[in-house]
Design a protein around this motif. Structure first.
Motif, PDB file in Angstrom:
ATOM      1  N   LYS A   1       0.851  -1.196   0.000  1.00 17.42           N
ATOM      2  CA  LYS A   1       0.000   0.000   0.000  1.00 17.42           C
ATOM      3  C   LYS A   1       0.882   1.239   0.000  1.00 17.42           C
ATOM      4  O   LYS A   1       1.821   1.345   0.773  1.00 17.42           O
ATOM      5  N   LYS A   2       0.571   2.179  -0.890  1.00 11.56           N
ATOM      6  CA  LYS A   2       1.372   3.399  -0.987  1.00 11.56           C
ATOM      7  C   LYS A   2       0.884   4.419   0.034  1.00 11.56           C
ATOM      8  O   LYS A   2      -0.305   4.535   0.286  1.00 11.56           O
ATOM      9  N   SER A   3       1.823   5.168   0.597  1.00  8.52           N
ATOM     10  CA  SER A   3       1.481   6.215   1.551  1.00  8.52           C
ATOM     11  C   SER A   3       0.891   7.411   0.816  1.00  8.52           C
ATOM     12  O   SER A   3       1.349   7.753  -0.277  1.00  8.52           O
ATOM     13  N   PRO A   4      -0.105   8.061   1.426  1.00  8.56           N
ATOM     14  CA  PRO A   4      -0.688   9.250   0.795  1.00  8.56           C
ATOM     15  C   PRO A   4       0.352  10.357   0.634  1.00  8.56           C
ATOM     16  O   PRO A   4       1.251  10.525   1.454  1.00  8.56           O
ATOM     17  N   ILE A   5       0.203  11.103  -0.443  1.00 12.40           N
ATOM     18  CA  ILE A   5       1.091  12.219  -0.765  1.00 12.40           C
ATOM     19  C   ILE A   5       0.274  13.509  -0.672  1.00 12.40           C
ATOM     20  O   ILE A   5      -0.865  13.553  -1.122  1.00 12.40           O
ATOM     21  N   PHE A   6       0.865  14.539  -0.095  1.00  9.97           N
ATOM     22  CA  PHE A   6       0.198  15.838  -0.022  1.00  9.97           C
ATOM     23  C   PHE A   6       0.417  16.598  -1.330  1.00  9.97           C
ATOM     24  O   PHE A   6       1.564  16.799  -1.727  1.00  9.97           O
ATOM     25  N   PRO A   7      -0.663  17.036  -1.993  1.00  6.57           N
ATOM     26  CA  PRO A   7      -0.494  17.868  -3.193  1.00  6.57           C
ATOM     27  C   PRO A   7      -0.076  19.283  -2.790  1.00  6.57           C
ATOM     28  O   PRO A   7      -0.038  19.612  -1.603  1.00  6.57           O
ATOM     29  N   GLY A   8       0.222  20.113  -3.767  1.00  2.73           N
ATOM     30  CA  GLY A   8       0.538  21.508  -3.478  1.00  2.73           C
ATOM     31  C   GLY A   8      -0.582  22.131  -2.666  1.00  2.73           C
ATOM     32  O   GLY A   8      -1.750  21.954  -3.001  1.00  2.73           O
TER      33      GLY A   8
ATOM     34  N   THR B   1     -14.317  19.348 -12.115  1.00  2.00           N
ATOM     35  CA  THR B   1     -15.330  18.877 -11.172  1.00  2.00           C
ATOM     36  C   THR B   1     -14.691  18.376  -9.880  1.00  2.00           C
ATOM     37  O   THR B   1     -13.535  17.940  -9.868  1.00  2.00           O
ATOM     38  N   LEU B   2     -15.483  18.409  -8.835  1.00  2.00           N
ATOM     39  CA  LEU B   2     -15.037  17.869  -7.554  1.00  2.00           C
ATOM     40  C   LEU B   2     -14.726  16.381  -7.701  1.00  2.00           C
ATOM     41  O   LEU B   2     -13.735  15.890  -7.154  1.00  2.00           O
ATOM     42  N   ALA B   3     -15.549  15.662  -8.453  1.00  2.00           N
ATOM     43  CA  ALA B   3     -15.319  14.224  -8.656  1.00  2.00           C
ATOM     44  C   ALA B   3     -13.961  13.959  -9.310  1.00  2.00           C
ATOM     45  O   ALA B   3     -13.259  13.007  -8.942  1.00  2.00           O
ATOM     46  N   ALA B   4     -13.564  14.800 -10.271  1.00  2.00           N
ATOM     47  CA  ALA B   4     -12.272  14.625 -10.937  1.00  2.00           C
ATOM     48  C   ALA B   4     -11.120  14.871  -9.966  1.00  2.00           C
ATOM     49  O   ALA B   4     -10.106  14.167  -9.999  1.00  2.00           O
ATOM     50  N   ILE B   5     -11.276  15.853  -9.096  1.00  2.00           N
ATOM     51  CA  ILE B   5     -10.237  16.135  -8.103  1.00  2.00           C
ATOM     52  C   ILE B   5     -10.126  14.974  -7.116  1.00  2.00           C
ATOM     53  O   ILE B   5      -9.027  14.527  -6.790  1.00  2.00           O
ATOM     54  N   VAL B   6     -11.249  14.465  -6.656  1.00  2.00           N
ATOM     55  CA  VAL B   6     -11.236  13.333  -5.724  1.00  2.00           C
ATOM     56  C   VAL B   6     -10.589  12.120  -6.379  1.00  2.00           C
ATOM     57  O   VAL B   6      -9.784  11.421  -5.764  1.00  2.00           O
TER      58      VAL B   6
ATOM     59  N   LYS C   1      -7.262  10.151  -5.067  1.00  2.00           N
ATOM     60  CA  LYS C   1      -7.264   8.713  -4.795  1.00  2.00           C
ATOM     61  C   LYS C   1      -6.188   7.988  -5.595  1.00  2.00           C
ATOM     62  O   LYS C   1      -5.432   7.188  -5.043  1.00  2.00           O
ATOM     63  N   ARG C   2      -6.109   8.271  -6.897  1.00  2.00           N
ATOM     64  CA  ARG C   2      -5.216   7.516  -7.786  1.00  2.00           C
ATOM     65  C   ARG C   2      -3.779   8.017  -7.787  1.00  2.00           C
ATOM     66  O   ARG C   2      -2.843   7.235  -7.685  1.00  2.00           O
ATOM     67  N   LYS C   3      -3.613   9.306  -7.932  1.00  4.28           N
ATOM     68  CA  LYS C   3      -2.261   9.863  -8.047  1.00  4.28           C
ATOM     69  C   LYS C   3      -1.613  10.104  -6.693  1.00  4.28           C
ATOM     70  O   LYS C   3      -0.404   9.950  -6.539  1.00  4.28           O
ATOM     71  N   TYR C   4      -2.416  10.514  -5.711  1.00  4.76           N
ATOM     72  CA  TYR C   4      -1.878  10.882  -4.395  1.00  4.76           C
ATOM     73  C   TYR C   4      -2.142   9.832  -3.317  1.00  4.76           C
ATOM     74  O   TYR C   4      -1.724   9.993  -2.180  1.00  4.76           O
TER      75      TYR C   4
END
Length: 103
Positions: free
Chosen positions: A3-10, A39-44, A48-51
């Motif tokens: 499992k990958k650790s969450p990453i904080f975006p800018g 959209t909010l859905a795209a950000i979420v 989930k996927r990238k971060y």
């Protein structure tokens, strides 16, 4: 696969603004900081996927302002994920995002 650790975006990005709301356990209205750019859905989905944030999604029937039937979606982070993120570097990150709920 581990499992990958969450990453904080800018902190001053739309992704950062949405994550700040999720970490502060607040409500995201959708208007700010998005302003129609994405959209909010795209950000979420990106969070989930990238971060690698384990954002939970709950959808339920609702009514639109004009009375039509629609679906509402609520996004949240599990309390243990919020606690771990804040204990790590989340409080400092929230401060850099300009979020006063970083206590």
């Amino acid at each position: 696969m581990p499992k990958k650790s969450p990453i904080f975006p800018g902190p001053r990005t739309a992704r950062g603004a949405v994550l700040a709301v999720l970490l502060s356990n607040g409500d995201q209205a959708g208007a700010e900081p998005l302003r129609g750019r994405v959209t909010l859905a795209a950000i979420v989905r990106a969070l989930k996927r990238k971060y690698h944030w384990p954002i939970e999604t709950t959808s339920f029937p609702s009514n639109a302002a004009d009375g039509r039937a629609t679906w509402a979606t609520v996004y949240s982070l599990p309390p243990d994920v919020i606690a771990a993120a804040l204990d790590e570097r989340g409080r400092d990150w929230l401060r850099s995002a300009g979020n006063e709920a970083a206590h």
